[in-house]
Design a protein around this motif. Structure first.
Motif, PDB file in Angstrom:
ATOM      1  N   SER A  39      36.431  39.802  49.662  1.00 41.15           N
ATOM      2  CA  SER A  39      36.657  39.673  48.235  1.00 41.15           C
ATOM      3  C   SER A  39      37.701  41.025  47.878  1.00 41.15           C
ATOM      4  N   GLN A  40      37.675  42.114  48.532  1.00 35.11           N
ATOM      5  CA  GLN A  40      38.292  43.218  48.147  1.00 35.11           C
ATOM      6  C   GLN A  40      39.631  42.810  48.677  1.00 35.11           C
ATOM      7  N   ASN A  41      39.792  42.532  50.114  1.00 35.13           N
ATOM      8  CA  ASN A  41      41.184  42.108  50.529  1.00 35.13           C
ATOM      9  C   ASN A  41      41.803  41.021  49.831  1.00 35.13           C
ATOM     10  N   LEU A  42      41.213  40.094  49.541  1.00 32.35           N
ATOM     11  CA  LEU A  42      41.677  38.940  48.322  1.00 32.35           C
ATOM     12  C   LEU A  42      42.232  39.393  47.123  1.00 32.35           C
ATOM     13  N   ASP A  43      41.699  40.432  46.670  1.00 37.00           N
ATOM     14  CA  ASP A  43      42.088  40.838  45.179  1.00 37.00           C
ATOM     15  C   ASP A  43      43.241  41.680  45.598  1.00 37.00           C
ATOM     16  N   ARG A  44      43.294  42.400  46.565  1.00 34.38           N
ATOM     17  CA  ARG A  44      44.343  43.636  46.992  1.00 34.38           C
ATOM     18  C   ARG A  44      45.720  43.007  47.156  1.00 34.38           C
ATOM     19  N   MET A  45      45.679  41.811  47.887  1.00 30.88           N
ATOM     20  CA  MET A  45      46.968  40.946  48.102  1.00 30.88           C
ATOM     21  C   MET A  45      47.490  40.395  46.910  1.00 30.88           C
ATOM     22  N   ARG A  67      37.538  26.609  52.091  1.00 36.86           N
ATOM     23  CA  ARG A  67      36.833  27.537  51.040  1.00 36.86           C
ATOM     24  C   ARG A  67      37.520  28.991  50.739  1.00 36.86           C
ATOM     25  N   ILE A  68      38.090  29.597  51.598  1.00 31.37           N
ATOM     26  CA  ILE A  68      38.890  30.744  51.374  1.00 31.37           C
ATOM     27  C   ILE A  68      40.363  30.393  50.707  1.00 31.37           C
ATOM     28  N   ALA A  69      40.833  29.379  51.304  1.00 31.26           N
ATOM     29  CA  ALA A  69      42.046  29.048  50.683  1.00 31.26           C
ATOM     30  C   ALA A  69      41.919  28.810  48.953  1.00 31.26           C
ATOM     31  N   LEU A  75      43.113  33.010  42.807  1.00 32.36           N
ATOM     32  CA  LEU A  75      43.349  34.544  42.474  1.00 32.36           C
ATOM     33  C   LEU A  75      45.136  34.453  42.122  1.00 32.36           C
ATOM     34  N   GLY A  76      45.578  33.272  42.214  1.00 34.47           N
ATOM     35  CA  GLY A  76      46.954  33.176  41.953  1.00 34.47           C
ATOM     36  C   GLY A  76      48.015  32.596  42.985  1.00 34.47           C
ATOM     37  N   ALA A  77      47.686  32.459  44.023  1.00 37.46           N
ATOM     38  CA  ALA A  77      48.499  31.841  45.157  1.00 37.46           C
ATOM     39  C   ALA A  77      49.168  30.734  44.599  1.00 37.46           C
TER      40      ALA A  77
END
Length: 389
Positions: A39-45, A67-69, A75-77
């Motif tokens: 979760s932190q990695n996804l947030d950071r990028m 699921r990850i995608a 988150l904005g991709a």
């Protein structure tokens, strides 16, 4: 809403009334992902891209999971990047904007890719007239509009046109081949693998080379709507390259030993590990685990301290120095730790993408509790279930 609980929708059944599944109940070797670190990695990028006004189009090659995608998109991709027809077919269920950033050739692959549902905006990267002509012919037969990125080689020397003139000519050729339309250029700075603070010389060369290409395209009246680049090692500095509008990192979701070594993440941000069991300590100075090259891959260390193929997450000085198919040899020479047969260890692999592809499922964990399980749906080459074509 607590975002870090979003990954509980597919909680595994413990198979008993004794409570949630725990790590010691899993059969090793098995791939684990620390859900908080993920979760932190996804947030950071996502935050990096938003702060610098860059569109994030993450590469799914690392996780291969809808699921990850879906979380990346939430988150904005702006869309997703794929390398195989299988990845496109699987990701079409979660995204309406997909890029195939890989040379597309062969009648079967062309048909599969263009059979992606028409509500999905499809973009394909090319670096040859042959690929453009084949893509255009198939697109006409299948009545499918396709946007095209022209791939340019800015130092990786793997694929991509080699000169500015070639980039201009190919972009012009694309626009002469309806239903194709030129949308932008793409590059992969995979050669920039130095530590993040030591990339200046390579980035300066990128700035100069990309600037020349964009200037010439502009002079020719061909202005790319998108300029797409950025692997995980260089992604954090793509805002320093004028003209770049889109970044395509992949490894950042899980990170790995190599990513940590070059400073693109901290060791504490490595989310993916392989849980293994010590099966032998018979030979002095080493321990044998049940994770060999079929669990860890055989990616070279590329200058990582201690070399080897993986390191223990809580004792990084202990590394897997040798492997056979099902055996991994832990080198204990730099540690006072001495495991006993039956102990379990968690290993950070050199390259996360390879390890994920070796597994049918990933287990999401917090501490010693297994809270989620998801399939690696986009692994393999065969058509995804339910795919058209």
């Amino acid at each position: 809403m607590n975002r870090r609980r979003l990954f509980l929708a597919s909680d595994p059944d413990s198979g008993a009334d004794s409570g949630p599944l725990r790590l010691e109940q899993l059969e090793t070797p098995v791939a684990l992902v620390d859900l908080d670190r993920l979760s932190q990695n996804l947030d950071r990028m996502a935050e990096y891209a938003a702060i610098h006004g860059l569109s994030l189009r993450p590469h799914v090659k690392t996780h291969k999971s809808p699921r990850i995608a879906a979380e990346q998109l939430r988150l904005g991709a702006v869309g997703l990047t794929c390398a195989t027809p299988r990845e496109l077919e699987v990701m079409a269920d979660v995204s309406t904007d997909l890029l195939l950033n890989y040379p597309l050739l062969g009648a079967s692959k062309l048909t599969r890719v263009l059979a992606i549902p028409h509500h999905v905006r499809l973009t394909v990267a090319v670096d040859s007239m042959i690929a453009v002509d084949a893509l255009a012919a198939t697109a006409r037969v299948m009545e499918r509009a396709v946007e095209v990125y022209v791939e340019v080689d800015l130092g990786m020397h793997r694929v991509g046109v080699q000169t500015v003139d070639d980039a201009v000519a190919l972009a012009m050729h694309v626009d002469q081949q309806p239903p194709l339309s030129f949308a932008g250029i793409t590059f992969y700075p995979g050669h920039v693998r130095q530590r993040v603070g030591e990339q200046d010389a390579h980035l300066e060369r990128l700035r100069a080379d990309l600037g020349r290409i964009l200037e010439r395209l502009g002079d020719a009246g061909i202005r790319p709507r998108v300029v797409s680049g950025g692997s995980t090692p260089a992604a954090w500095r793509m805002h320093e390259i004028p003209g770049v509008t889109e970044v395509r990192p992949g490894t950042y979701v899980y990170n790995d030993r190599t990513t940590a070594e070059i400073g693109a993440c901290r060791w504490e941000e490595c989310a993916l590990t392989v849980l293994a069991t010590v099966v032998s300590t018979a030979v002095p100075g080493q321990a044998v685990i049940d994770a060999g090259c079929k669990a860890l891959g055989r990616e070279p260390a590329m200058g990582v301290a201690g070399e080897g193929f993986a390191a223990l997450i809580d004792r990084p000085e202990v590394t897997v120095q040798r492997m056979s198919e099902e055996h991994g040899i832990l080198d204990l020479s730099r540690s006072t730790w001495r495991p006993t047969v039956g102990d379990t260890v968690r290993l950070v692999p050199n390259h996360a993408c390879i390890v994920v592809h070796l597994n049918d499922s990933i287990y999401g964990v917090r501490g010693n509790v297994v809270e989620a399980k998801w399939p690696v749906s986009a692994r393999g080459r065969e058509a995804a279930p339910g795919a058209a074509g």
